[in-house]
Scaffold this motif. Structure first.
Motif, PDB file in Angstrom:
ATOM      1  N   PRO A  21       0.846  -1.196   0.000  1.00  0.00           N
ATOM      2  CA  PRO A  21       0.000   0.000   0.000  1.00  0.00           C
ATOM      3  C   PRO A  21       0.883   1.249   0.000  1.00  0.00           C
ATOM      4  O   PRO A  21       1.864   1.318   0.740  1.00  0.00           O
ATOM      5  CB  PRO A  21      -0.806  -0.122   1.288  1.00  0.00           C
ATOM      6  N   VAL A  22       0.562   2.204  -0.850  1.00  0.00           N
ATOM      7  CA  VAL A  22       1.281   3.477  -0.911  1.00  0.00           C
ATOM      8  C   VAL A  22       0.267   4.596  -1.096  1.00  0.00           C
ATOM      9  O   VAL A  22      -0.879   4.355  -1.490  1.00  0.00           O
ATOM     10  CB  VAL A  22       2.324   3.514  -2.069  1.00  0.00           C
ATOM     11  N   VAL A  23       0.687   5.804  -0.817  1.00  0.00           N
ATOM     12  CA  VAL A  23      -0.157   6.971  -1.055  1.00  0.00           C
ATOM     13  C   VAL A  23       0.337   7.652  -2.317  1.00  0.00           C
ATOM     14  O   VAL A  23       1.520   7.985  -2.435  1.00  0.00           O
ATOM     15  CB  VAL A  23      -0.131   7.941   0.149  1.00  0.00           C
ATOM     16  N   ARG A  24      -0.582   7.831  -3.255  1.00  0.00           N
ATOM     17  CA  ARG A  24      -0.262   8.486  -4.527  1.00  0.00           C
ATOM     18  C   ARG A  24      -1.308   9.566  -4.777  1.00  0.00           C
ATOM     19  O   ARG A  24      -2.495   9.277  -4.764  1.00  0.00           O
ATOM     20  CB  ARG A  24      -0.284   7.458  -5.661  1.00  0.00           C
ATOM     21  N   ALA A  25      -0.846  10.780  -4.941  1.00  0.00           N
ATOM     22  CA  ALA A  25      -1.739  11.925  -5.165  1.00  0.00           C
ATOM     23  C   ALA A  25      -2.778  12.034  -4.044  1.00  0.00           C
ATOM     24  O   ALA A  25      -3.949  12.294  -4.294  1.00  0.00           O
ATOM     25  CB  ALA A  25      -2.409  11.819  -6.531  1.00  0.00           C
ATOM     26  N   GLY A  26      -2.323  11.769  -2.803  1.00  0.00           N
ATOM     27  CA  GLY A  26      -3.199  11.908  -1.657  1.00  0.00           C
ATOM     28  C   GLY A  26      -4.187  10.773  -1.454  1.00  0.00           C
ATOM     29  O   GLY A  26      -5.062  10.850  -0.595  1.00  0.00           O
ATOM     30  N   ARG A  27      -4.056   9.719  -2.234  1.00  0.00           N
ATOM     31  CA  ARG A  27      -4.983   8.595  -2.148  1.00  0.00           C
ATOM     32  C   ARG A  27      -4.214   7.288  -2.000  1.00  0.00           C
ATOM     33  O   ARG A  27      -3.209   7.082  -2.678  1.00  0.00           O
ATOM     34  CB  ARG A  27      -5.830   8.559  -3.410  1.00  0.00           C
ATOM     35  N   GLN A  28      -4.688   6.404  -1.121  1.00  0.00           N
ATOM     36  CA  GLN A  28      -4.007   5.121  -0.954  1.00  0.00           C
ATOM     37  C   GLN A  28      -4.333   4.199  -2.120  1.00  0.00           C
ATOM     38  O   GLN A  28      -5.481   4.075  -2.538  1.00  0.00           O
ATOM     39  CB  GLN A  28      -4.403   4.438   0.351  1.00  0.00           C
ATOM     40  N   VAL A  29      -3.287   3.572  -2.639  1.00  0.00           N
ATOM     41  CA  VAL A  29      -3.426   2.590  -3.717  1.00  0.00           C
ATOM     42  C   VAL A  29      -2.604   1.362  -3.356  1.00  0.00           C
ATOM     43  O   VAL A  29      -1.773   1.405  -2.444  1.00  0.00           O
ATOM     44  CB  VAL A  29      -2.957   3.147  -5.083  1.00  0.00           C
ATOM     45  N   LEU A  30      -2.851   0.279  -4.048  1.00  0.00           N
ATOM     46  CA  LEU A  30      -2.056  -0.931  -3.887  1.00  0.00           C
ATOM     47  C   LEU A  30      -1.096  -1.008  -5.053  1.00  0.00           C
ATOM     48  O   LEU A  30      -1.504  -1.127  -6.208  1.00  0.00           O
ATOM     49  CB  LEU A  30      -2.969  -2.160  -3.847  1.00  0.00           C
ATOM     50  N   ARG A  31       0.179  -0.886  -4.742  1.00  0.00           N
ATOM     51  CA  ARG A  31       1.214  -0.877  -5.780  1.00  0.00           C
ATOM     52  C   ARG A  31       1.675  -2.308  -6.050  1.00  0.00           C
ATOM     53  O   ARG A  31       2.094  -3.019  -5.153  1.00  0.00           O
ATOM     54  CB  ARG A  31       2.378  -0.001  -5.356  1.00  0.00           C
ATOM     55  N   VAL A  32       1.588  -2.708  -7.305  1.00  0.00           N
ATOM     56  CA  VAL A  32       2.028  -4.036  -7.722  1.00  0.00           C
ATOM     57  C   VAL A  32       3.410  -3.891  -8.349  1.00  0.00           C
ATOM     58  O   VAL A  32       3.602  -3.101  -9.286  1.00  0.00           O
ATOM     59  CB  VAL A  32       1.049  -4.662  -8.740  1.00  0.00           C
ATOM     60  N   LEU A  33       4.369  -4.630  -7.791  1.00  0.00           N
ATOM     61  CA  LEU A  33       5.746  -4.628  -8.281  1.00  0.00           C
ATOM     62  C   LEU A  33       6.115  -6.041  -8.727  1.00  0.00           C
ATOM     63  O   LEU A  33       5.626  -7.018  -8.161  1.00  0.00           O
ATOM     64  CB  LEU A  33       6.705  -4.184  -7.181  1.00  0.00           C
ATOM     65  N   ARG A  34       6.961  -6.144  -9.714  1.00  0.00           N
ATOM     66  CA  ARG A  34       7.522  -7.435 -10.117  1.00  0.00           C
ATOM     67  C   ARG A  34       9.026  -7.253 -10.221  1.00  0.00           C
ATOM     68  O   ARG A  34       9.505  -6.451 -11.011  1.00  0.00           O
ATOM     69  CB  ARG A  34       6.944  -7.914 -11.438  1.00  0.00           C
ATOM     70  N   ASN A  35       9.752  -7.980  -9.366  1.00  0.00           N
ATOM     71  CA  ASN A  35      11.215  -7.853  -9.294  1.00  0.00           C
ATOM     72  C   ASN A  35      11.644  -6.403  -9.091  1.00  0.00           C
ATOM     73  O   ASN A  35      12.633  -5.949  -9.656  1.00  0.00           O
ATOM     74  CB  ASN A  35      11.863  -8.445 -10.550  1.00  0.00           C
ATOM     75  N   GLY A  36      10.867  -5.682  -8.279  1.00  0.00           N
ATOM     76  CA  GLY A  36      11.190  -4.302  -7.958  1.00  0.00           C
ATOM     77  C   GLY A  36      10.715  -3.273  -8.968  1.00  0.00           C
ATOM     78  O   GLY A  36      10.832  -2.082  -8.728  1.00  0.00           O
ATOM     79  N   TRP A  37      10.172  -3.713 -10.085  1.00  0.00           N
ATOM     80  CA  TRP A  37       9.702  -2.810 -11.132  1.00  0.00           C
ATOM     81  C   TRP A  37       8.204  -2.574 -10.992  1.00  0.00           C
ATOM     82  O   TRP A  37       7.421  -3.497 -10.771  1.00  0.00           O
ATOM     83  CB  TRP A  37       9.992  -3.385 -12.517  1.00  0.00           C
ATOM     84  N   LEU A  38       7.785  -1.326 -11.151  1.00  0.00           N
ATOM     85  CA  LEU A  38       6.374  -0.967 -11.054  1.00  0.00           C
ATOM     86  C   LEU A  38       5.580  -1.615 -12.180  1.00  0.00           C
ATOM     87  O   LEU A  38       5.922  -1.486 -13.361  1.00  0.00           O
ATOM     88  CB  LEU A  38       6.221   0.557 -11.127  1.00  0.00           C
ATOM     89  N   VAL A  39       4.527  -2.326 -11.790  1.00  0.00           N
ATOM     90  CA  VAL A  39       3.601  -2.907 -12.761  1.00  0.00           C
ATOM     91  C   VAL A  39       2.352  -2.032 -12.845  1.00  0.00           C
ATOM     92  O   VAL A  39       1.915  -1.666 -13.938  1.00  0.00           O
ATOM     93  CB  VAL A  39       3.212  -4.358 -12.369  1.00  0.00           C
TER      94      VAL A  39
ATOM     95  N   SER B 264      -8.167  -0.870  -6.281  1.00  0.00           N
ATOM     96  CA  SER B 264      -8.962  -1.890  -5.607  1.00  0.00           C
ATOM     97  C   SER B 264      -8.258  -3.242  -5.684  1.00  0.00           C
ATOM     98  O   SER B 264      -7.357  -3.443  -6.502  1.00  0.00           O
ATOM     99  CB  SER B 264     -10.343  -2.003  -6.265  1.00  0.00           C
ATOM    100  N   VAL B 265      -8.721  -4.156  -4.837  1.00  0.00           N
ATOM    101  CA  VAL B 265      -8.192  -5.512  -4.871  1.00  0.00           C
ATOM    102  C   VAL B 265      -8.542  -6.170  -6.208  1.00  0.00           C
ATOM    103  O   VAL B 265      -7.753  -6.948  -6.751  1.00  0.00           O
ATOM    104  CB  VAL B 265      -8.747  -6.328  -3.676  1.00  0.00           C
ATOM    105  N   GLU B 266      -9.699  -5.836  -6.747  1.00  0.00           N
ATOM    106  CA  GLU B 266     -10.100  -6.375  -8.045  1.00  0.00           C
ATOM    107  C   GLU B 266      -9.092  -5.988  -9.131  1.00  0.00           C
ATOM    108  O   GLU B 266      -8.773  -6.796 -10.003  1.00  0.00           O
ATOM    109  CB  GLU B 266     -11.508  -5.903  -8.417  1.00  0.00           C
ATOM    110  N   GLU B 267      -8.602  -4.758  -9.069  1.00  0.00           N
ATOM    111  CA  GLU B 267      -7.583  -4.331 -10.037  1.00  0.00           C
ATOM    112  C   GLU B 267      -6.286  -5.109  -9.845  1.00  0.00           C
ATOM    113  O   GLU B 267      -5.638  -5.489 -10.811  1.00  0.00           O
ATOM    114  CB  GLU B 267      -7.314  -2.832  -9.918  1.00  0.00           C
ATOM    115  N   VAL B 268      -5.905  -5.349  -8.582  1.00  0.00           N
ATOM    116  CA  VAL B 268      -4.705  -6.148  -8.303  1.00  0.00           C
ATOM    117  C   VAL B 268      -4.858  -7.535  -8.925  1.00  0.00           C
ATOM    118  O   VAL B 268      -3.934  -8.063  -9.540  1.00  0.00           O
ATOM    119  CB  VAL B 268      -4.436  -6.258  -6.781  1.00  0.00           C
ATOM    120  N   ALA B 269      -6.067  -8.110  -8.797  1.00  0.00           N
ATOM    121  CA  ALA B 269      -6.335  -9.449  -9.341  1.00  0.00           C
ATOM    122  C   ALA B 269      -6.171  -9.506 -10.859  1.00  0.00           C
ATOM    123  O   ALA B 269      -5.935 -10.579 -11.411  1.00  0.00           O
ATOM    124  CB  ALA B 269      -7.736  -9.897  -8.949  1.00  0.00           C
TER     125      ALA B 269
END
Length: 76
Positions: free
Chosen positions: A15-33, A38-43
């Motif tokens: 979880p990170v804050v981006r533009a004042g809003r919490q989002v779930l950041r998905v990384l693969r081997n340290g690279w931003l995906v 939402s969890v649905e978006e993560v899925a």
């Protein structure tokens, strides 16, 4: 406590804050995906069944040690 989930093939969700809003950041081997709202978006990027939450056992151990010190001092 910082929360994070790890999965197969170097996947990590934090979880990170981006533009004042919490989002779930998905990384693969340290690279931003993706930054997901939402969890649905993560899925859409990872299989949620493959994710495991990382738990800091050292913090639990310190807490248990502190509890033991407090309770053992009453038995003196």
């Amino acid at each position: 406590m910082d929360r994070r989930w790890v999965g197969l093939d170097g996947v990590e969700v934090v979880p990170v804050v981006r533009a004042g809003r919490q989002v779930l950041r998905v990384l693969r081997n340290g690279w931003l995906v993706a930054d997901c709202r939402s969890v649905e978006e993560v899925a859409g990027h990872v299989d949620l069944a493959d994710l495991c939450e990382v738990v800091d056992l050292a913090a639990r151990r310190r807490s248990a040690d502190a509890m033991e010190v407090r309770t053992s001092s009453h038995h003196g």
